[in-house]
Motif scaffolding. Sequence first.
Motif, short mmCIF file in Angstrom:
data_model
loop_
_atom_site.label_atom_id
_atom_site.label_comp_id
_atom_site.label_asym_id
_atom_site.label_seq_id
_atom_site.Cartn_x
_atom_site.Cartn_y
_atom_site.Cartn_z
N GLY A 45 -27.18 -39.91 40.09
CA GLY A 45 -25.88 -39.52 39.55
C GLY A 45 -25.43 -38.23 40.20
N GLY A 46 -24.14 -38.03 40.27
CA GLY A 46 -23.59 -36.82 40.87
C GLY A 46 -23.52 -35.71 39.85
N ARG A 47 -23.03 -34.58 40.30
CA ARG A 47 -22.87 -33.42 39.42
C ARG A 47 -21.39 -33.10 39.28
NH1 ARG A 47 -27.01 -31.65 36.34
NH2 ARG A 47 -28.93 -31.79 37.47
N ALA A 48 -20.98 -32.90 38.05
CA ALA A 48 -19.62 -32.45 37.78
C ALA A 48 -19.63 -30.93 37.83
CB ALA A 48 -19.17 -32.92 36.40
N THR B 150 -24.49 -34.00 34.73
CA THR B 150 -24.86 -35.14 35.56
C THR B 150 -23.91 -36.28 35.23
OG1 THR B 150 -27.17 -34.48 35.59
CG2 THR B 150 -26.69 -36.77 36.15
N VAL B 151 -23.19 -36.75 36.24
CA VAL B 151 -22.24 -37.85 36.05
C VAL B 151 -22.93 -39.15 36.44
CG1 VAL B 151 -20.03 -38.84 36.77
CG2 VAL B 151 -20.28 -36.36 36.53
N VAL B 152 -22.92 -40.11 35.52
CA VAL B 152 -23.55 -41.40 35.76
C VAL B 152 -22.46 -42.48 35.67
CG1 VAL B 152 -25.33 -43.03 35.01
CG2 VAL B 152 -25.68 -40.56 34.69
N ASP C 184 -27.23 -32.62 30.19
CA ASP C 184 -25.78 -32.65 30.05
C ASP C 184 -25.29 -33.85 30.85
OD1 ASP C 184 -23.10 -32.18 29.68
OD2 ASP C 184 -23.07 -30.25 30.70
N LEU C 185 -25.08 -34.96 30.16
CA LEU C 185 -24.72 -36.21 30.81
C LEU C 185 -23.27 -36.58 30.54
CD1 LEU C 185 -27.76 -38.55 30.02
CD2 LEU C 185 -27.33 -37.21 32.07
N VAL C 186 -22.63 -37.10 31.57
CA VAL C 186 -21.30 -37.68 31.46
C VAL C 186 -21.43 -39.12 31.96
CG1 VAL C 186 -18.91 -37.59 32.23
CG2 VAL C 186 -20.17 -35.46 31.83
N LEU C 187 -21.29 -40.08 31.05
CA LEU C 187 -21.38 -41.49 31.42
C LEU C 187 -19.97 -42.01 31.64
CD1 LEU C 187 -24.06 -42.78 28.88
CD2 LEU C 187 -24.40 -41.70 31.11
N ASP C 188 -19.68 -42.43 32.87
CA ASP C 188 -18.36 -42.94 33.20
C ASP C 188 -18.34 -44.44 32.94
OD1 ASP C 188 -15.86 -43.55 34.15
OD2 ASP C 188 -16.17 -42.65 36.14
N LEU D 164 -24.06 -35.45 25.50
CA LEU D 164 -23.70 -36.67 26.20
C LEU D 164 -22.23 -36.94 25.94
CD1 LEU D 164 -25.52 -39.86 26.84
CD2 LEU D 164 -23.44 -40.07 25.52
N ARG D 165 -21.48 -37.14 27.01
CA ARG D 165 -20.06 -37.46 26.89
C ARG D 165 -19.81 -38.82 27.53
NH1 ARG D 165 -18.03 -32.05 29.58
NH2 ARG D 165 -20.14 -32.19 30.40
N LEU D 166 -18.88 -39.55 26.97
CA LEU D 166 -18.48 -40.84 27.52
C LEU D 166 -17.08 -40.70 28.10
CD1 LEU D 166 -19.51 -43.20 24.56
CD2 LEU D 166 -20.91 -42.47 26.51
#
Length: 140
Positions: A29-32, A37-39, A67-71, A100-102
Amino acid sequence: MSENHARPMSECQMGFVAEDGTAPAPQAGGRAPGGATVVPLHGEIDVLTATALSERLDGLTAHPCPDLVLDLRPVAFIDCTGLGVLCRARNRALARRGRLRLVADSSRFLRVLRVTGLSDVFEVIPRLPHHGEPDTEGAA
């Protein structure tokens, strides 16, 4: 003589360092901006894909302060098993003092969250966070 009244930094502010002094390997995953961490997720999240996704998210939530961001925008379908995987990842992140953010803009997915009673559980944002934007904590 001046006393230093600075508070010690928490694990979340310092970043995780293992007992041997090494940092963990970067995860998929990339980094915002800001370090999340963007997944990006694609296709279907269902009983057939849940195990692999759960293992991936377990790895991303294994350390303190994830710190996850799930796209989810490219996701075509999610069933109750998929929702369970998202709930597990959220619970693991919170248990480790993370978040965790969606990212979702589909009215159908947002309706699924409302109908299942999960709309107030997840932090849902309409697009990926960008550098310089205010923190979206608490947005739904």
